[in-house]
Design a protein around this motif. Structure first.
Motif, PDB file in Angstrom:
ATOM      1  N   ALA A 139       0.999  -1.193   0.010  1.00 40.10           N
ATOM      2  CA  ALA A 139       0.061  -0.081  -0.064  1.00 40.10           C
ATOM      3  C   ALA A 139       0.832   1.371  -0.121  1.00 40.10           C
ATOM      4  CB  ALA A 139      -0.975   0.066   1.313  1.00 40.10           C
ATOM      5  N   PRO A 140       1.693   1.698  -1.292  1.00 43.74           N
ATOM      6  CA  PRO A 140       2.284   2.771  -1.339  1.00 43.74           C
ATOM      7  C   PRO A 140       1.592   4.013  -0.921  1.00 43.74           C
ATOM      8  CG  PRO A 140       1.927   1.840  -3.551  1.00 43.74           C
ATOM      9  CD  PRO A 140       1.394   0.883  -2.359  1.00 43.74           C
ATOM     10  N   ASP A 141       2.516   5.072  -0.072  1.00 43.14           N
ATOM     11  CA  ASP A 141       1.663   6.221   0.025  1.00 43.14           C
ATOM     12  C   ASP A 141       1.296   7.155  -1.107  1.00 43.14           C
ATOM     13  OD1 ASP A 141       2.115   6.520   3.262  1.00 43.14           O
ATOM     14  OD2 ASP A 141       3.854   5.572   2.219  1.00 43.14           O
ATOM     15  N   GLN A 142       2.158   7.057  -1.995  1.00 51.33           N
ATOM     16  CA  GLN A 142       1.950   8.071  -3.424  1.00 51.33           C
ATOM     17  C   GLN A 142       2.290   7.380  -4.416  1.00 51.33           C
ATOM     18  OE1 GLN A 142       3.711  11.780  -1.393  1.00 51.33           O
ATOM     19  NE2 GLN A 142       2.369  12.545  -2.973  1.00 51.33           N
ATOM     20  N   LYS A 143       1.801   7.420  -5.746  1.00 50.02           N
ATOM     21  CA  LYS A 143       2.200   7.049  -6.906  1.00 50.02           C
ATOM     22  C   LYS A 143       2.429   8.326  -7.726  1.00 50.02           C
ATOM     23  CE  LYS A 143      -0.614   5.344  -9.678  1.00 50.02           C
ATOM     24  NZ  LYS A 143      -1.656   4.529 -10.588  1.00 50.02           N
ATOM     25  N   TYR A 144       3.579   8.402  -8.429  1.00 50.84           N
ATOM     26  CA  TYR A 144       3.793   9.636  -9.354  1.00 50.84           C
ATOM     27  C   TYR A 144       3.749   9.046 -10.849  1.00 50.84           C
ATOM     28  CZ  TYR A 144       6.134  11.419  -5.261  1.00 50.84           C
ATOM     29  OH  TYR A 144       6.456  11.976  -4.004  1.00 50.84           O
ATOM     30  N   LEU A 145       2.964   9.633 -11.599  1.00 51.37           N
ATOM     31  CA  LEU A 145       3.208   8.977 -12.993  1.00 51.37           C
ATOM     32  C   LEU A 145       4.216  10.240 -13.599  1.00 51.37           C
ATOM     33  CD1 LEU A 145      -0.497   8.805 -14.168  1.00 51.37           C
ATOM     34  CD2 LEU A 145       0.973   7.070 -13.873  1.00 51.37           C
ATOM     35  N   LEU A 146       5.039   9.856 -14.452  1.00 48.22           N
ATOM     36  CA  LEU A 146       6.277  10.190 -14.872  1.00 48.22           C
ATOM     37  C   LEU A 146       6.176  10.817 -16.208  1.00 48.22           C
ATOM     38  CD1 LEU A 146       8.986   7.946 -13.491  1.00 48.22           C
ATOM     39  CD2 LEU A 146       7.764   9.852 -12.481  1.00 48.22           C
ATOM     40  N   HIS A 147       7.276  11.650 -16.861  1.00 42.16           N
ATOM     41  CA  HIS A 147       7.286  12.331 -17.953  1.00 42.16           C
ATOM     42  C   HIS A 147       7.229  10.944 -19.092  1.00 42.16           C
ATOM     43  CE1 HIS A 147       8.988  14.208 -21.614  1.00 42.16           C
ATOM     44  NE2 HIS A 147       8.626  15.394 -20.839  1.00 42.16           N
ATOM     45  N   TYR A 148       6.590  11.388 -20.037  1.00 36.74           N
ATOM     46  CA  TYR A 148       6.725  10.284 -21.291  1.00 36.74           C
ATOM     47  C   TYR A 148       7.891   9.895 -21.908  1.00 36.74           C
ATOM     48  CZ  TYR A 148       1.521  11.475 -21.500  1.00 36.74           C
ATOM     49  OH  TYR A 148       0.431  11.756 -21.221  1.00 36.74           O
ATOM     50  N   ASP A 149       8.977  10.480 -21.491  1.00 34.35           N
ATOM     51  CA  ASP A 149      10.088   9.844 -21.877  1.00 34.35           C
ATOM     52  C   ASP A 149      10.651   8.601 -20.964  1.00 34.35           C
ATOM     53  OD1 ASP A 149      10.866  11.733 -23.702  1.00 34.35           O
ATOM     54  OD2 ASP A 149      12.450  12.873 -22.784  1.00 34.35           O
ATOM     55  N   LEU A 150      10.017   8.905 -19.833  1.00 31.91           N
ATOM     56  CA  LEU A 150      10.520   7.780 -18.707  1.00 31.91           C
ATOM     57  C   LEU A 150       9.593   6.579 -18.832  1.00 31.91           C
ATOM     58  CD1 LEU A 150      11.610  10.353 -15.970  1.00 31.91           C
ATOM     59  CD2 LEU A 150      12.991   8.964 -17.319  1.00 31.91           C
ATOM     60  N   GLU A 151       9.055   6.109 -19.824  1.00 35.82           N
ATOM     61  CA  GLU A 151       8.351   5.041 -19.686  1.00 35.82           C
ATOM     62  C   GLU A 151       9.134   3.835 -19.516  1.00 35.82           C
ATOM     63  OE1 GLU A 151       6.270   1.884 -23.224  1.00 35.82           O
ATOM     64  OE2 GLU A 151       6.232   4.007 -23.428  1.00 35.82           O
ATOM     65  N   GLU A 152      10.325   3.975 -19.807  1.00 38.93           N
ATOM     66  CA  GLU A 152      11.337   2.627 -19.668  1.00 38.93           C
ATOM     67  C   GLU A 152      12.317   3.149 -18.472  1.00 38.93           C
ATOM     68  OE1 GLU A 152      11.486  -0.034 -21.224  1.00 38.93           O
ATOM     69  OE2 GLU A 152       9.913   0.358 -22.541  1.00 38.93           O
ATOM     70  N   ILE A 153      11.897   3.719 -17.450  1.00 46.11           N
ATOM     71  CA  ILE A 153      12.641   4.066 -16.370  1.00 46.11           C
ATOM     72  C   ILE A 153      13.430   3.052 -15.700  1.00 46.11           C
ATOM     73  CG2 ILE A 153      10.893   4.030 -14.675  1.00 46.11           C
ATOM     74  CD1 ILE A 153      11.958   6.197 -12.892  1.00 46.11           C
ATOM     75  N   SER A 154      14.610   3.038 -15.398  1.00 45.51           N
ATOM     76  CA  SER A 154      15.300   2.160 -14.673  1.00 45.51           C
ATOM     77  C   SER A 154      15.914   2.354 -13.174  1.00 45.51           C
ATOM     78  CB  SER A 154      16.607   2.023 -15.567  1.00 45.51           C
ATOM     79  OG  SER A 154      17.031   0.599 -15.192  1.00 45.51           O
TER      80      SER A 154
END
Length: 296
Positions: free
Chosen positions: A47-62
């Motif tokens: 149950a994470p406290d927050q979820k951040y949707l990221l910039h479209y460049d970061l679909e493949e975030i590592s």
């Protein structure tokens, strides 16, 4: 009569309290994703406290790392950029070009320097500045693409480098998944792994549990050292989190909810113990989850 009524009321209240306590106990152990020791891993990963949707460049975030107290530095595994985000909401602040396109997997901030590791084990480093483009120092290590390096963290004066696939370098036999140390000053990888574990050892650790008693596979995608306990958090893209003691002994194993973490790829901690965990978008925008530290 009043005394009798009060006694009955007090007894009922105690019974209700006990019932509620039992309900809470059942709540935190009644799922494969909750079947772990909260004294050893003080996070509600289910149950994470927050979820951040990221910039479209970061679909493949590592990988990701703290940059100061208010920002995160992240990489994605296709472009040679470091992205600087606000830690409070994941908003993109700026990006820094450090290399051409490639498979960049791990990142760590050490002092005023940023280190990035490529899947073949090459390590790039540069000083933090206001420049949009930097010329990094590049070190060709003893790793190769067969190691498929994916994790990078810092432990005291050295970097931890985690291999996703082959655990051996320089033809030295290593059983299981390995983590090596990298001497920052000498720019050299240790000849022997700092620690290594076979999947069977990890699975034996959870044998006999009610729900989470089989891991299927363990392919490390990230690693981080806890700032308060010095425990080592070793993350797998297969939605498994292995926690080791500072002496590199198995401490706990956690199954991550596949409905939340599509493909967990990075982990880091703020100084107060707050956890940040990144997940690829799997066809959508990448995400970062913020999970607060539940100190005892």
């Amino acid at each position: 009569m009043k005394s009798l009524i009060f006694t009955c009321f007090a007894f009922s209240l105690l019974a209700l309290t006990a019932l509620n306590c039992n309900s809470i106990t059942n709540l935190v152990t009644d799922s494969v994703y909750m079947d772990y020791d909260y004294q050893k891993v003080p996070y509600k990963l289910y149950a994470p406290d927050q979820k951040y949707l990221l910039h479209y460049d970061l679909e493949e975030i590592s990988g990701l790392s703290m940059l100061g107290d208010a920002h995160l530095a992240v990489v994605q595994d296709e472009l040679g950029y470091v992205y600087v985000l606000k830690a409070e909401n994941g908003e993109l602040v700026r990006k820094i070009k450090f290399a051409k396109s490639g498979d960049y997997e791990g990142i760590e901030v050490v002092g005023n320097s940023i280190y990035v590791v490529k899947s073949n084990g090459d390590i790039y480093s540069f000083k933090v500045s206001g420049s949009e483009t930097v010329a990094p120092d590049e070190v060709d290590t003893d790793f190769s693409s067969q190691n498929d390096v994916e994790g990078l963290s810092v432990l005291e004066d050295r970097l931890l480098v985690a291999c996703k696939k082959k655990g051996e370098i320089n033809d030295k036999k290593v059983k299981g998944k390995a983590v090596y140390s990298y001497n920052i000053k000498e720019k050299k990888v240790s000849a022997e792994p700092l620690f290594h574990f076979r999947e069977e050892e990890i699975e034996d650790f959870i044998k006999g549990r009610k729900f989470f008693n089989k891991i299927h596979s363990f392919d490390p995608s990230a690693i981080a050292v806890h700032p308060l306990t010095s425990d080592i958090y070793w993350l797998s893209a297969d939605k498994v989190l292995v926690v080791l003691s500072p002496a590199f002994h198995l401490k706990e194993v956690v199954r991550l909810d596949r409905g939340i973490y599509k493909q967990p790829e990075g982990i880091c901690f703020a100084q107060d113990g707050t956890m940040y965990l990144s997940s690829e978008g799997d066809g959508a925008r990448g995400k970062i989850f913020k999970i607060s530290y539940k100190s005892n």
